[in-house]
Design an enzyme around this catalytic site. Structure first.
Site, PDB file in Angstrom:
ATOM      1  N   CYS A 188     -10.734  -3.358  -4.314  1.00  0.00           N
ATOM      2  CA  CYS A 188      -9.750  -4.388  -4.666  1.00  0.00           C
ATOM      3  C   CYS A 188     -10.425  -5.726  -4.935  1.00  0.00           C
ATOM      4  CB  CYS A 188      -8.694  -4.512  -3.576  1.00  0.00           C
ATOM      5  SG  CYS A 188      -7.508  -3.144  -3.644  1.00  0.00           S
ATOM      6  N   GLU A 240       0.203   5.280   0.623  1.00  0.00           N
ATOM      7  CA  GLU A 240      -0.761   6.303   1.029  1.00  0.00           C
ATOM      8  C   GLU A 240      -0.433   7.654   0.404  1.00  0.00           C
ATOM      9  OE1 GLU A 240      -1.889   4.521   5.409  1.00  0.00           O
ATOM     10  OE2 GLU A 240      -0.600   6.271   5.310  1.00  0.00           O
ATOM     11  N   ASN A 291       0.828  -1.193   0.000  1.00  0.00           N
ATOM     12  CA  ASN A 291       0.000   0.000   0.000  1.00  0.00           C
ATOM     13  C   ASN A 291       0.872   1.256   0.000  1.00  0.00           C
ATOM     14  OD1 ASN A 291       0.554  -0.909   2.711  1.00  0.00           O
ATOM     15  ND2 ASN A 291      -1.040   0.423   3.513  1.00  0.00           N
ATOM     16  N   CYS A 309     -10.259  -4.494   0.345  1.00  0.00           N
ATOM     17  CA  CYS A 309     -11.364  -3.537   0.331  1.00  0.00           C
ATOM     18  C   CYS A 309     -12.295  -3.866  -0.841  1.00  0.00           C
ATOM     19  CB  CYS A 309     -10.838  -2.107   0.225  1.00  0.00           C
ATOM     20  SG  CYS A 309     -10.171  -1.672  -1.402  1.00  0.00           S
ATOM     21  N   CYS A 355      -3.851   0.577  -2.881  1.00  0.00           N
ATOM     22  CA  CYS A 355      -3.868  -0.620  -2.045  1.00  0.00           C
ATOM     23  C   CYS A 355      -2.804  -1.604  -2.521  1.00  0.00           C
ATOM     24  CB  CYS A 355      -5.235  -1.289  -2.100  1.00  0.00           C
ATOM     25  SG  CYS A 355      -6.571  -0.297  -1.431  1.00  0.00           S
ATOM     26  N   GLU A 405      -3.114  -4.811  -3.022  1.00  0.00           N
ATOM     27  CA  GLU A 405      -3.650  -5.697  -4.051  1.00  0.00           C
ATOM     28  C   GLU A 405      -3.622  -5.034  -5.424  1.00  0.00           C
ATOM     29  OE1 GLU A 405      -5.948  -6.429  -0.173  1.00  0.00           O
ATOM     30  OE2 GLU A 405      -5.112  -4.726  -1.260  1.00  0.00           O
TER      31      GLU A 405
END
Length: 136
Positions: free
Chosen positions: A92, A47, A45, A89, A56, A58
């Protein structure tokens, strides 16, 4: 072979998790996917102060797979430092479903080894597909 592959996924996801850029949440996540060729692609990830503009883990792994010219996911593993396994999430889940068959296994694990596996179909029932956009 399956256990060996799972260990390769775990090693890749664990290693890439350390590279996560998480100055705001401090919540590092790593993901690794096995493509149809058998190659392993990893992502972490990343940010951004302008939430939700981050990426993310994934999504990063999927982007690496596609950049390498592959488009079929055969297995996914996600790892995070959490007491419970962290599921992908919603966004994803949809991204994974774009490249994986409904029966593809997604394993979520903690650093302590608490793991849970679900299929793509179990993670995202009622997935939106290209068939929804086709007119008769």
């Amino acid at each position: 072979m399956q256990q060996e592959t799972r260990m390769r996924l775990l090693e890749a996801a664990t290693a890439v998790r350390e590279n996560a850029y998480v100055p705001y949440s401090r919540f590092k996540v790593g993901a690794a996917i096995r493509a149809a060729s058998g190659a392993i692609y990893a992502g972490c990830n990343v940010e951004n102060v302008a939430y939700p503009e981050g990426t993310c883990a994934e999504a990063g792994a999927i982007a690496a797979m596609v950049a390498a010219g592959e488009t079929r996911i055969e297995e996914v593993l996600v790892i995070a430092d959490s007491p419970l396994p962290v599921t992908p999430c919603g966004g994803c889940r949809q991204k994974i479903a774009e490249f994986a068959a409904p029966g593809v296994k997604v394993t979520m694990t903690t650093l302590e080894g608490n793991a849970r596996s679900l299929t793509v179909a179990e993670l995202l029932p009622g997935v939106f597909t290209q068939a929804h956009m086709e007119r008769a």
